[in-house]
Write an enzyme that holds these catalytic residues in place. Sequence first.
Site, PDB file in Angstrom:
ATOM      1  CD  GLN A   1       0.230  -2.416   3.872  1.00 26.85           C
ATOM      2  OE1 GLN A   1       1.079  -1.756   3.365  1.00 26.85           O
ATOM      3  NE2 GLN A   1      -1.012  -1.881   4.239  1.00 26.85           N
TER       4      GLN A   1
ATOM      5  CG  ASN B   1      -9.552  -2.138   1.410  1.00 31.59           C
ATOM      6  OD1 ASN B   1      -9.290  -3.014   1.601  1.00 31.59           O
ATOM      7  ND2 ASN B   1      -9.201  -1.000   2.372  1.00 31.59           N
ATOM      8  CD  GLU B   2     -10.502  -2.667   6.045  1.00 32.19           C
ATOM      9  OE1 GLU B   2     -10.230  -1.778   6.874  1.00 32.19           O
ATOM     10  OE2 GLU B   2      -9.500  -3.988   6.472  1.00 32.19           O
TER      11      GLU B   2
ATOM     12  CD  GLU C   1      -2.850   1.067   2.364  1.00 33.11           C
ATOM     13  OE1 GLU C   1      -3.042  -0.076   3.166  1.00 33.11           O
ATOM     14  OE2 GLU C   1      -3.970   2.043   2.360  1.00 33.11           O
TER      15      GLU C   1
ATOM     16  CD  GLU D   1      -5.920  -4.735   4.150  1.00 33.54           C
ATOM     17  OE1 GLU D   1      -6.049  -4.265   5.499  1.00 33.54           O
ATOM     18  OE2 GLU D   1      -6.439  -4.109   3.127  1.00 33.54           O
TER      19      GLU D   1
ATOM     20  CE1 TYR E   1      -3.293  -6.051   8.884  1.00 32.32           C
ATOM     21  CE2 TYR E   1      -5.842  -5.549   8.802  1.00 32.32           C
ATOM     22  CZ  TYR E   1      -4.528  -5.613   8.246  1.00 32.32           C
ATOM     23  OH  TYR E   1      -3.936  -5.022   7.051  1.00 32.32           O
TER      24      TYR E   1
HETATM   25  O1  AHR Z   1      -3.142  -2.558   6.201  1.00 27.66           O
HETATM   26  C1  AHR Z   1      -3.226  -1.555   6.893  1.00 27.66           C
HETATM   27  C2  AHR Z   1      -4.930  -1.183   6.686  1.00 27.66           C
HETATM   28  O2  AHR Z   1      -5.706  -2.053   7.319  1.00 27.66           O
HETATM   29  C3  AHR Z   1      -5.494  -1.118   5.368  1.00 27.66           C
HETATM   30  O3  AHR Z   1      -5.062   0.045   4.548  1.00 27.66           O
HETATM   31  C4  AHR Z   1      -6.839  -1.131   5.430  1.00 27.66           C
HETATM   32  O4  AHR Z   1      -7.581  -2.004   4.619  1.00 27.66           O
HETATM   33  C5  AHR Z   1      -6.942  -2.013   6.857  1.00 27.66           C
HETATM   34  O5  AHR Z   1      -7.872  -1.271   7.841  1.00 27.66           O
END
Ligand code: AHR
Length: 502
Positions: A353, A171-172, A24, A304, A248
């Site tokens: 990332q 995205n999201e 990103e 992600e 995450y």
């Molecule tokens: O990876 C960091 C961020 O996490 C990304 O930009 C977003 O899609 C997610 O919330």
Amino acid sequence: MKLHINEDHRLSHIEPEIYGHFSEHLGRCIYGGLYVGDDSKIDNVNGMRRDVVDALKDIKIPVLRWPGGNFADEYHWMDGIGPKEKRKKMINTHWGGVIEDNSFGTHEYFELCKQLGCKTYVNGNVGSGTVREMSEWVEYMTFNGVSPMADLRKENGHEEGWTVDYFGVGNENWGCGGNMTADYYGNKYRNYQTYVRCYNGNKPIKKVCCGPNADDYKWTREIFETCYRHPAPKGTHGFMDGFSVHYYVVVNDWEHKGSAKEFSKEEYYRAMRKAYYMDEIITINDHIMSEYDPDKEIAMLVDEWGCWHDVEEGTNPGFLFQQNSMRDAQVAGATLNIFNKHSDRVKMGCLAQIVNVLQSVILTEDDKMVLTPTYHVFHMYRHHQGADLLESYLEGDEKIGIGEDVASNVNESVSIDKDGIITVSLNNIDVDKDNIVEIDFREMEVASVEGAVLSGNMKDYNDFENPEKVVEKKFEGFEACGKVLKVTIPPCSLVTLRICRK
Ligand code: AHR
């Protein structure tokens, strides 16, 4: 404990893209990490760091997602084409408020993927972009005839269209990508994806719909209610080919995530418990998807994932720069085993990332580069790419941890490649003691075994002063006897075995 393997029962194909990555416009991921520009003193090929590209080729990077993340829903692709000196400068409002000079844009992304030899995954802008903008980007990238966008691409020096393998429609969008409801996004998705065209004889672009924030199963159901199209027109999967899921591992909470380097045993096991939760997230989302799509034609893309810790002291909080320890390596190993086990539905994973941001495989500082423990996990697991998952299960594994933060002490997955070589990934998350695992094949006798191990203290990490504290090493802690292979896995370590049959 025993690991039972049925060497004759192939369950599903492990798509290489499960071992994918995410880049990103965030902090030093693109600028400084992947791209330095062709006038840089840092060794580069057409602006791409040679050391980083070479290291990524060594882990057989299969796909790279770009340009975001949150950045994607604010990205206007036309700002990133044409002569660099004329490209618009803007503030990267999401990430650190720094100036984005757009010197890395569409042409640079495809150049990078060409050098890496990987598939392309471009994420479009639904949050603040129009249908026209998205459709023109696809035309610019892929159309080979005469058209305003194809002509513009040619003027900018690229005669032939590129191949877009995957295209993300937003995205999201439940959060940073526009704060939409599922119903609203679902209808927008139907609309926008219509204009993601597959032009004259090109390879079809796989269209990816924005899925849930982890266990938001309501979102999954509502999106499928709105967007699932059955029967699909011939040669398509209807409106979508892929459905993204993000998850995450945040050890504590979003306000106080916890340090990447200084943590207790309790926090280590909490990270592992949370990493194992990926299995439930995939299982339940898969069940809901299967109510509509029982043949599993629509892929789940966990595009992600990874550990999200507090940023390192003295760094820009918006740059999300964090160190990467053996704990992160264990999270990666467990997650990749879970993906392998779900490879009937999960067809892509993208670690967040790739360089210098969150759970990276590589860290850079000027011209220096260091490979993180997570990098070595991807290197050890590369043999699973394109192999077939074999039936396997553990018997006698135990829960390990502190209080509520408990998880199975060993995790595993097993595959067989096109040459008949079996790869076993077997991880001992116990930080105090080794674990002996007897691998029991159904009938097969073992002819030869080669092993690799990644081992260390849970807090060990690599940095520029000590870049090789945690590295992959040859592993010899096994004894073969007929169809049984006895393996002693050291504390806090990940082992990969390559096994040939007699
Ligand atoms: O990876 C960091 C961020 O996490 C990304 O930009 C977003 O899609 C997610 O919330």
